[in-house]
Design a protein around this motif. Structure first.
Motif, PDB file in Angstrom:
ATOM      1  N   LEU A   1     -11.961  -3.239   6.385  1.00 25.69           N
ATOM      2  CA  LEU A   1     -10.543  -3.464   6.039  1.00 25.69           C
ATOM      3  C   LEU A   1     -10.065  -4.361   6.897  1.00 25.69           C
ATOM      4  O   LEU A   1     -10.411  -4.014   8.269  1.00 25.69           O
ATOM      5  CB  LEU A   1      -9.795  -2.172   5.501  1.00 25.69           C
ATOM      6  CG  LEU A   1      -9.473  -1.532   4.194  1.00 25.69           C
ATOM      7  CD1 LEU A   1      -8.926   0.200   4.793  1.00 25.69           C
ATOM      8  CD2 LEU A   1      -9.308  -2.061   3.227  1.00 25.69           C
TER       9      LEU A   1
ATOM     10  N   VAL B   1     -10.300  -7.585   0.517  1.00 26.71           N
ATOM     11  CA  VAL B   1      -8.277  -7.124   0.765  1.00 26.71           C
ATOM     12  C   VAL B   1      -7.656  -8.265   1.675  1.00 26.71           C
ATOM     13  O   VAL B   1      -8.588  -8.243   3.045  1.00 26.71           O
ATOM     14  CB  VAL B   1      -8.451  -5.881   1.332  1.00 26.71           C
ATOM     15  CG1 VAL B   1      -7.075  -5.236   1.658  1.00 26.71           C
ATOM     16  CG2 VAL B   1      -9.338  -4.837   0.032  1.00 26.71           C
TER      17      VAL B   1
ATOM     18  N   VAL C   1       1.139  -1.415   0.167  1.00 22.63           N
ATOM     19  CA  VAL C   1      -0.339  -0.051  -0.497  1.00 22.63           C
ATOM     20  C   VAL C   1       0.924   1.414   0.039  1.00 22.63           C
ATOM     21  O   VAL C   1       1.781   0.930   1.117  1.00 22.63           O
ATOM     22  CB  VAL C   1      -0.415   0.081   1.030  1.00 22.63           C
ATOM     23  CG1 VAL C   1      -1.592   1.493   1.466  1.00 22.63           C
ATOM     24  CG2 VAL C   1      -1.593  -0.978   1.541  1.00 22.63           C
TER      25      VAL C   1
ATOM     26  N   ALA D   1      -4.584  -8.765   4.267  1.00 19.51           N
ATOM     27  CA  ALA D   1      -3.140  -7.457   4.665  1.00 19.51           C
ATOM     28  C   ALA D   1      -2.645  -8.617   4.897  1.00 19.51           C
ATOM     29  O   ALA D   1      -2.539 -10.099   5.551  1.00 19.51           O
ATOM     30  CB  ALA D   1      -3.945  -7.206   5.543  1.00 19.51           C
TER      31      ALA D   1
ATOM     32  N   THR E   1      -5.055  -7.738  -3.179  1.00 19.11           N
ATOM     33  CA  THR E   1      -6.775  -7.890  -3.347  1.00 19.11           C
ATOM     34  C   THR E   1      -7.189  -8.666  -4.572  1.00 19.11           C
ATOM     35  O   THR E   1      -6.513  -9.001  -4.747  1.00 19.11           O
ATOM     36  CB  THR E   1      -7.414  -6.488  -3.529  1.00 19.11           C
ATOM     37  OG1 THR E   1      -6.493  -6.409  -4.994  1.00 19.11           O
ATOM     38  CG2 THR E   1      -6.297  -5.710  -2.775  1.00 19.11           C
TER      39      THR E   1
ATOM     40  N   VAL F   1      -3.954   6.193   1.005  1.00 21.76           N
ATOM     41  CA  VAL F   1      -5.244   6.045   1.422  1.00 21.76           C
ATOM     42  C   VAL F   1      -6.250   6.975   1.759  1.00 21.76           C
ATOM     43  O   VAL F   1      -6.379   8.331   2.283  1.00 21.76           O
ATOM     44  CB  VAL F   1      -5.221   5.253   2.604  1.00 21.76           C
ATOM     45  CG1 VAL F   1      -6.635   4.530   3.574  1.00 21.76           C
ATOM     46  CG2 VAL F   1      -3.932   3.458   2.427  1.00 21.76           C
TER      47      VAL F   1
ATOM     48  N   GLN G   1       2.091  -1.515   3.895  1.00 20.61           N
ATOM     49  CA  GLN G   1       1.840  -3.133   4.488  1.00 20.61           C
ATOM     50  C   GLN G   1       1.541  -3.751   2.961  1.00 20.61           C
ATOM     51  O   GLN G   1       1.059  -3.099   2.078  1.00 20.61           O
ATOM     52  CB  GLN G   1       1.005  -3.509   5.663  1.00 20.61           C
ATOM     53  CG  GLN G   1       1.061  -4.401   6.166  1.00 20.61           C
ATOM     54  CD  GLN G   1       1.904  -4.737   7.134  1.00 20.61           C
ATOM     55  OE1 GLN G   1       2.323  -4.393   7.745  1.00 20.61           O
ATOM     56  NE2 GLN G   1       1.967  -6.288   6.738  1.00 20.61           N
TER      57      GLN G   1
ATOM     58  N   VAL H   1      -0.407  -6.366   0.339  1.00 22.70           N
ATOM     59  CA  VAL H   1      -2.411  -6.881   0.538  1.00 22.70           C
ATOM     60  C   VAL H   1      -2.018  -7.647  -0.550  1.00 22.70           C
ATOM     61  O   VAL H   1      -1.204  -7.487  -1.867  1.00 22.70           O
ATOM     62  CB  VAL H   1      -2.597  -5.450   0.442  1.00 22.70           C
ATOM     63  CG1 VAL H   1      -2.860  -4.208   2.357  1.00 22.70           C
ATOM     64  CG2 VAL H   1      -2.065  -4.582  -0.522  1.00 22.70           C
TER      65      VAL H   1
ATOM     66  N   PHE I   1      -4.434  -4.084   7.924  1.00 25.37           N
ATOM     67  CA  PHE I   1      -4.348  -2.730   6.676  1.00 25.37           C
ATOM     68  C   PHE I   1      -3.695  -1.474   7.296  1.00 25.37           C
ATOM     69  O   PHE I   1      -4.195  -0.794   7.818  1.00 25.37           O
ATOM     70  CB  PHE I   1      -5.889  -2.880   6.105  1.00 25.37           C
ATOM     71  CG  PHE I   1      -5.562  -1.996   4.717  1.00 25.37           C
ATOM     72  CD1 PHE I   1      -5.254  -2.468   3.680  1.00 25.37           C
ATOM     73  CD2 PHE I   1      -6.039  -0.633   5.390  1.00 25.37           C
ATOM     74  CE1 PHE I   1      -5.507  -1.529   2.144  1.00 25.37           C
ATOM     75  CE2 PHE I   1      -5.272   0.599   4.102  1.00 25.37           C
ATOM     76  CZ  PHE I   1      -4.916  -0.473   2.324  1.00 25.37           C
ATOM     77  N   ARG I   2      -2.690  -1.084   6.583  1.00 21.14           N
ATOM     78  CA  ARG I   2      -1.824   0.201   6.441  1.00 21.14           C
ATOM     79  C   ARG I   2      -0.659   0.324   5.691  1.00 21.14           C
ATOM     80  O   ARG I   2      -0.647   0.017   4.849  1.00 21.14           O
ATOM     81  CB  ARG I   2      -1.302   0.093   7.604  1.00 21.14           C
ATOM     82  CG  ARG I   2      -0.503  -0.774   8.365  1.00 21.14           C
ATOM     83  CD  ARG I   2       0.235  -0.724  10.084  1.00 21.14           C
ATOM     84  NE  ARG I   2      -0.332  -1.163  10.805  1.00 21.14           N
ATOM     85  CZ  ARG I   2      -0.505  -2.284  10.707  1.00 21.14           C
ATOM     86  NH1 ARG I   2       0.665  -3.308  10.062  1.00 21.14           N
ATOM     87  NH2 ARG I   2      -0.524  -2.978  12.409  1.00 21.14           N
ATOM     88  N   GLU I   3      -0.103   2.084   5.287  1.00 23.41           N
ATOM     89  CA  GLU I   3      -0.095   2.397   4.160  1.00 23.41           C
ATOM     90  C   GLU I   3       1.841   1.649   4.590  1.00 23.41           C
ATOM     91  O   GLU I   3       1.841   1.316   5.634  1.00 23.41           O
ATOM     92  CB  GLU I   3       0.362   3.693   4.152  1.00 23.41           C
ATOM     93  CG  GLU I   3      -0.825   4.480   4.061  1.00 23.41           C
ATOM     94  CD  GLU I   3      -1.267   5.360   3.969  1.00 23.41           C
ATOM     95  OE1 GLU I   3       0.109   6.227   5.230  1.00 23.41           O
ATOM     96  OE2 GLU I   3      -2.080   6.462   4.000  1.00 23.41           O
TER      97      GLU I   3
END
Length: 170
Positions: A106, A133, A74, A135, A118, A79, A114, A116, A110-112
């Protein structure tokens, strides 16, 4: 004139012929099954991949409307949360970026920055509509027990293993 009784070797030959036919049938069936499995795997060679990265999608020229899995990191600062549970973010592999639109909850991880994965539909022009999604956990995760064992053996290298170990739940 006496009629000779069939000798034992003729009967043995008939039995071995039956065995040979049975083995040939089994061998032919195995060959057909192997050929069928090979054709199925050849036809699915592109869909067996767990997920595609953004660069792979642009290089392969995947058609819009194709259902697939997209994975990567991400992108930091990408986001954007909309009304309700709408979220838009960018997935990158540091070379190419694809914008993802998702509506739903989410995952907690889930975080910037990190990883993922999808699942959804590629819409073309660098856009992806996700249905789900997932993570990915940090690849440097190590249970505390394993880290303690490595420390006792003298193999622990804190800088090389990434962040400090996370305690395992019991």
């Amino acid at each position: 004139m006496t009629i000779a009784q069939p000798s034992r070797p003729v009967a043995a030959r008939r039995r071995s012929t039956r065995k040979q036919r049975r083995l040939m049938l089994i061998g032919a069936a195995g060959a057909v099954l192997s050929l069928a499995a090979g054709l199925v795997l050849f036809a699915m060679r592109d869909t067996i991949v767990f997920f595609y990265g953004p660069t792979e999608i642009t290089q392969k020229g995947i058609a819009p409307g194709t259902r697939m899995r997209l994975g990567g990191l991400v992108e930091k600062g990408s986001v954007e949360r909309g009304p309700g549970q709408r979220v838009a973010f960018s997935i990158t592999d540091t070379t190419t970026t694809i914008r993802v639109n998702y509506e739903g909850l989410l995952p907690d991880l889930f975080r910037e920055g990190q990883g993922v994965v999808t699942e959804g539909v590629f819409e073309g022009a660098g856009r992806f509509r996700a249905d789900s999604v997932l993570a990915k956990h940090d690849e440097t995760y190590m249970p505390r027990e394993v880290a303690d064992t490595l420390k006792k053996q003298g193999h622990w290298q804190p800088g090389a293993a990434g962040p400090s170990p996370v305690p395992a739940t019991r």
